[in-house]
Scaffold this motif. Structure first.
Motif, PDB file in Angstrom:
ATOM      1  N   ARG A 223     -45.130 -50.718 -87.621  1.00  0.00           N
ATOM      2  CA  ARG A 223     -44.247 -50.403 -88.753  1.00  0.00           C
ATOM      3  C   ARG A 223     -43.213 -49.375 -88.308  1.00  0.00           C
ATOM      4  NH1 ARG A 223     -46.230 -47.687 -92.802  1.00  0.00           N
ATOM      5  NH2 ARG A 223     -48.148 -47.002 -91.783  1.00  0.00           N
ATOM      6  N   HIS A 225     -40.229 -46.364 -89.829  1.00  0.00           N
ATOM      7  CA  HIS A 225     -39.578 -45.585 -90.875  1.00  0.00           C
ATOM      8  C   HIS A 225     -38.212 -45.175 -90.344  1.00  0.00           C
ATOM      9  CE1 HIS A 225     -43.793 -45.368 -92.002  1.00  0.00           C
ATOM     10  NE2 HIS A 225     -43.447 -44.956 -93.196  1.00  0.00           N
ATOM     11  N   GLU A 234     -35.548 -46.185 -95.288  1.00  0.00           N
ATOM     12  CA  GLU A 234     -36.158 -47.509 -95.317  1.00  0.00           C
ATOM     13  C   GLU A 234     -37.438 -47.483 -94.507  1.00  0.00           C
ATOM     14  OE1 GLU A 234     -35.076 -52.275 -94.817  1.00  0.00           O
ATOM     15  OE2 GLU A 234     -33.560 -50.754 -94.360  1.00  0.00           O
ATOM     16  N   GLU A 235     -38.413 -48.272 -94.952  1.00  0.00           N
ATOM     17  CA  GLU A 235     -39.674 -48.388 -94.237  1.00  0.00           C
ATOM     18  C   GLU A 235     -40.210 -49.795 -94.395  1.00  0.00           C
ATOM     19  OE1 GLU A 235     -43.139 -46.458 -95.968  1.00  0.00           O
ATOM     20  OE2 GLU A 235     -41.955 -46.019 -97.763  1.00  0.00           O
ATOM     21  N   GLY A 236     -40.980 -50.230 -93.413  1.00  0.00           N
ATOM     22  CA  GLY A 236     -41.580 -51.548 -93.506  1.00  0.00           C
ATOM     23  C   GLY A 236     -42.093 -52.029 -92.168  1.00  0.00           C
ATOM     24  N   ASP A 240     -39.924 -57.299 -90.355  1.00  0.00           N
ATOM     25  CA  ASP A 240     -39.115 -57.333 -91.582  1.00  0.00           C
ATOM     26  C   ASP A 240     -37.857 -56.490 -91.426  1.00  0.00           C
ATOM     27  OD1 ASP A 240     -41.129 -58.866 -92.579  1.00  0.00           O
ATOM     28  OD2 ASP A 240     -41.896 -57.379 -93.997  1.00  0.00           O
ATOM     29  N   ILE A 241     -38.003 -55.310 -90.842  1.00  0.00           N
ATOM     30  CA  ILE A 241     -36.849 -54.418 -90.688  1.00  0.00           C
ATOM     31  C   ILE A 241     -35.832 -55.021 -89.720  1.00  0.00           C
ATOM     32  CG2 ILE A 241     -36.107 -52.146 -89.861  1.00  0.00           C
ATOM     33  CD1 ILE A 241     -37.573 -51.967 -92.499  1.00  0.00           C
ATOM     34  N   ARG A 312     -45.923 -51.767 -98.570  1.00  0.00           N
ATOM     35  CA  ARG A 312     -45.489 -50.818 -97.537  1.00  0.00           C
ATOM     36  C   ARG A 312     -44.064 -51.113 -97.073  1.00  0.00           C
ATOM     37  NH1 ARG A 312     -50.572 -49.454 -93.684  1.00  0.00           N
ATOM     38  NH2 ARG A 312     -49.857 -47.350 -94.093  1.00  0.00           N
ATOM     39  N   ARG A 313     -43.222 -51.545 -98.006  1.00  0.00           N
ATOM     40  CA  ARG A 313     -41.833 -51.899 -97.699  1.00  0.00           C
ATOM     41  C   ARG A 313     -40.972 -51.371 -98.818  1.00  0.00           C
ATOM     42  NH1 ARG A 313     -37.397 -53.289 -95.586  1.00  0.00           N
ATOM     43  NH2 ARG A 313     -36.693 -55.419 -95.216  1.00  0.00           N
ATOM     44  N   SER A 314     -39.993 -50.484 -98.492  1.00  0.00           N
ATOM     45  CA  SER A 314     -39.132 -49.909 -99.521  1.00  0.00           C
ATOM     46  C   SER A 314     -37.820 -49.482 -98.889  1.00  0.00           C
ATOM     47  CB  SER A 314     -39.805 -48.705-100.188  1.00  0.00           C
ATOM     48  OG  SER A 314     -39.917 -47.619 -99.288  1.00  0.00           O
TER      49      SER A 314
END
Length: 322
Positions: A223, A225, A234-236, A240-241, A312-314
């Motif tokens: 993951r 950040h 942003e985190e994920g 995905d990122i 855990r994605r925002s």
């Protein structure tokens, strides 16, 4: 319970009457067995966060709110003696410049033995044997000779390996690596990344990688950040990122990655402008708004919401929708 929990952490630096808000409401979790990346430009707060995780802040730093829990123990409420006991078996750090980890006038062996001072049931001979075995584990071909050398007699890659060995000798549950490959050439960088990948399976703890290099994140992290202006914007999960970045700053970072540029380019892309100075009072609105090509009028006047995009994605942005 997560191995590491950082909750609403805010920190300021004060110097000559100027107060800088270096961290603002930072929250993250790291589970045992995970490798988590912290990425962003210089001045985004990455190394300050690393220093907080180890309880190694300068005198002009002040935690204004928040908590940093390692296996449930709040590092910020511990007295200094308690932090010393936690460093090593609880959390250890690999510095960007490995020369900072070693005393230049003592041999590597002397220092690796002394680093194990908390292992009271081992003799110095046992500690030396343990240090030699750890140097071999991190890929130093002649560990016995390395023990006899002084730090300046080692190459940059060997010093970085020795610094990682020093941290692992303490069997930390959490290993924090602050820009571990910045000072290395591409060959040494690849070797250190391979070593860190192996550590995630050989050791039961977690690793936090502080870096500005998106390639490092893609190579090793589960993951990520993304930090900007002292905040996590942003985190994920890494995939995905990389494939669907939501925040304009993350999109800009990825666009500037040379590996993402197709073919040849006459000029490398850059992000216009400069990171915010974060002097108090910090301007209202989104810290990235002055540099953002997609900024809305409210981006300059209203603090952006944190939008949850999945587990855990925002992202911290007015333009992002769930």
């Amino acid at each position: 319970m997560s191995l590491l929990e950082v909750t609403d952490l805010s920190l300021t630096y004060a110097s000559d009457g100027v107060v800088v808000e270096a961290l603002r409401d930072v929250s993250l979790t790291v589970e045992a067995g995970e490798v988590v990346g912290i990425v962003g430009e210089s001045g985004s707060g990455k190394s300050t966060l690393a220093a907080v995780l180890n309880g190694l802040l300068p005198d002009n730093a002040r935690i204004t709110k928040g908590a940093v829990r390692i296996e449930g123990t709040d590092l910020l409420t511990l007295p200094e003696a308690g932090r010393r006991r936690l460093r090593g078996p609880g959390v250890a750090m690999v510095l960007q410049d490995p020369m900072q980890a070693f005393n230049p006038v003592l041999t590597i062996g002397r220092q690796l033995v002394d680093f194990q001072h908390h292992l009271k049931d081992l003799s110095r001979a046992d500690k030396a044997a343990r240090a030699e075995a750890m140097l071999a584990e991190v890929g130093i071909s002649d560990p016995a000779a390395c023990l006899r050398r002084f730090p300046h007699e080692l190459s940059g890659g060997m010093r970085q390996r020795a610094a990682i060995a020093a941290a692992l000798l303490l069997t930390p549950r959490l290993l924090v690596a602050d820009e571990p490959t910045t000072a290395l050439d591409v060959t040494m960088e690849a070797q250190i990344l391979h070593l860190l990948r192996r550590l995630r399976t050989d050791h039961a703890g977690a690793i936090v990688i502080i870096t500005h290099h998106l390639g490092v994140v893609g190579e090793i992290c589960d993951r990520v950040h993304v930090m900007y202006g002292g905040q996590i914007v942003e985190e994920g999960p890494v995939d995905d990122i990389h494939h669907a970045p939501a925040h304009p700053y993350t999109q800009a970072l990825i666009a500037c990655d040379p590996a993402a540029i197709p073919g040849r380019a006459a000029r490398l892309p850059t992000i216009p402008g400069r990171p915010p100075p974060l002097r108090r009072p910090v301007p209202k609105g989104c810290a990235f708004a002055p540099r953002c090509p997609a900024a809305l009028p409210q981006c300059r006047t209203e603090a952006p919401p944190r939008v949850v995009l999945g587990p855990r994605r925002s992202a911290l942005c007015h333009r992002v929708s769930p």
